[in-house]
Design an enzyme around this catalytic site. Structure first.
Site, PDB file in Angstrom:
ATOM      1  N   GLU A  47       0.846  -1.205   0.000  1.00 52.65           N
ATOM      2  CA  GLU A  47       0.000   0.000   0.000  1.00 52.65           C
ATOM      3  C   GLU A  47       0.878   1.251   0.000  1.00 52.65           C
ATOM      4  O   GLU A  47       0.612   2.218  -0.736  1.00 52.65           O
ATOM      5  CB  GLU A  47      -0.898   0.037   1.227  1.00 52.65           C
ATOM      6  CG  GLU A  47      -2.007  -0.996   1.260  1.00 52.65           C
ATOM      7  CD  GLU A  47      -2.642  -1.072   2.643  1.00 52.65           C
ATOM      8  OE1 GLU A  47      -2.605  -0.058   3.361  1.00 52.65           O
ATOM      9  OE2 GLU A  47      -3.143  -2.147   3.003  1.00 52.65           O
ATOM     10  N   ASP A  51       0.771   3.814  -3.134  1.00 52.41           N
ATOM     11  CA  ASP A  51       0.352   5.204  -2.981  1.00 52.41           C
ATOM     12  C   ASP A  51       1.298   6.137  -3.738  1.00 52.41           C
ATOM     13  O   ASP A  51       0.857   7.051  -4.435  1.00 52.41           O
ATOM     14  CB  ASP A  51       0.320   5.578  -1.497  1.00 52.41           C
ATOM     15  CG  ASP A  51      -0.012   7.050  -1.281  1.00 52.41           C
ATOM     16  OD1 ASP A  51      -1.140   7.449  -1.563  1.00 52.41           O
ATOM     17  OD2 ASP A  51       0.893   7.795  -0.839  1.00 52.41           O
ATOM     18  N   ASP A 120      -7.363   0.511   0.117  1.00 48.61           N
ATOM     19  CA  ASP A 120      -5.966   0.177   0.412  1.00 48.61           C
ATOM     20  C   ASP A 120      -5.482  -0.975  -0.453  1.00 48.61           C
ATOM     21  O   ASP A 120      -4.329  -0.998  -0.903  1.00 48.61           O
ATOM     22  CB  ASP A 120      -5.809  -0.195   1.890  1.00 48.61           C
ATOM     23  CG  ASP A 120      -5.949   1.000   2.823  1.00 48.61           C
ATOM     24  OD1 ASP A 120      -5.869   2.138   2.337  1.00 48.61           O
ATOM     25  OD2 ASP A 120      -6.143   0.781   4.034  1.00 48.61           O
ATOM     26  N   GLU A 123      -4.404   0.128  -3.903  1.00 50.91           N
ATOM     27  CA  GLU A 123      -3.039   0.663  -3.881  1.00 50.91           C
ATOM     28  C   GLU A 123      -2.012  -0.463  -3.860  1.00 50.91           C
ATOM     29  O   GLU A 123      -0.980  -0.391  -4.546  1.00 50.91           O
ATOM     30  CB  GLU A 123      -2.841   1.570  -2.666  1.00 50.91           C
ATOM     31  CG  GLU A 123      -3.570   2.891  -2.759  1.00 50.91           C
ATOM     32  CD  GLU A 123      -3.281   3.815  -1.593  1.00 50.91           C
ATOM     33  OE1 GLU A 123      -3.373   5.042  -1.777  1.00 50.91           O
ATOM     34  OE2 GLU A 123      -2.957   3.303  -0.492  1.00 50.91           O
TER      35      GLU A 123
END
Length: 234
Positions: A47, A51, A120, A123
């Protein structure tokens, strides 16, 4: 269905075949599952990487394609594009909750439908694609999956807080009474669904539902805004 079969199904759905399936296996593993077993990797580190990959890809795309926009306008658009709600919309298109490996406890408390868990996980999947396919591939994948969101963000068509937007829209011409009523709720305590109506000057203007009171109120406000837009177009 076996987890490997689920991964194959998801690969077909998103159009990505992994050379190294360990990346996608970890991306789909929630921390609650890893807590039950030793030496099981879960997706939080992915994650973190995903991101950054997402931010860079969207930043570069906006920079190259919207030369007429200021730094402030691009920053605002990027925030709307990479927000949790936008990622959740992608997750919904993929039916992502079905593929996440999580504990029974997490599943029983609605984990498969939880916005934060699914966002999440998106990502984490982006990070897995980046590690397996490289930056050019994942950038193209990101833009293809977010092209509609990008266009809406640039045109200021994305609303995150429908209740505030409804209030601002209605009170431009004076005070208006807006009331949200919880009409009913159903389901077990760990999976309760709420239904809300919004009244504008004592007339029902919208109905909504969600797995929290806040979510159901936002849903009803969104419907009310849509009705107001339809009335304006007539």
């Amino acid at each position: 269905m076996l987890f490997n079969n689920l991964i194959g199904e998801l690969e077909n759905k998103i159009g990505v075949k992994f050379n190294n399936r360990k990346y996608i296996e970890v991306a789909l593993t929630h921390s609650s599952y890893a807590n039950q077993y030793k030496n099981v990797k879960f997706n939080e580190r992915l994650e973190f990487l995903g991101d950054s990959v997402l931010q860079l890809s969207i930043t570069e795309y906006l920079f190259n394609h919207y030369e007429d926009k200021t730094e402030g306008e691009l920053t605002k658009a990027r925030a709307l594009i990479v927000c949790e709600n936008s990622l959740y919309e992608i997750a919904r298109k993929w039916s992502l909750g079905k593929y996440i490996k999580m504990s029974k406890g997490e599943e029983l408390t609605g984990g498969r439908d939880r916005v934060s868990i699914q966002a999440d996980c998106v990502e984490a999947i982006l990070a897995a694609i980046y590690l397996d396919k490289g930056i050019e591939f994942v950038e193209k994948f990101i833009i293809e999956n977010l092209k509609d969101t990008i266009e809406k963000a640039i045109n200021n068509e994305i609303v995150l807080d429908y209740k505030t937007k409804l209030q601002e829209t209605l009170q431009k011409n004076g005070e208006v009474t807006i009331v949200y009523n919880l009409t009913k709720f159903e389901g077990p305590p760990h999976r309760r669904k709420f239904y809300t109506e919004v009244l504008i000057d004592n007339s029902v203007m919208g109905n909504g539902e969600g797995y929290s009171k806040k979510e159901s109120e936002q849903s009803s406000a969104k419907e009310a805004l849509k009705k107001l837009e339809d009335l304006d177009e007539k």
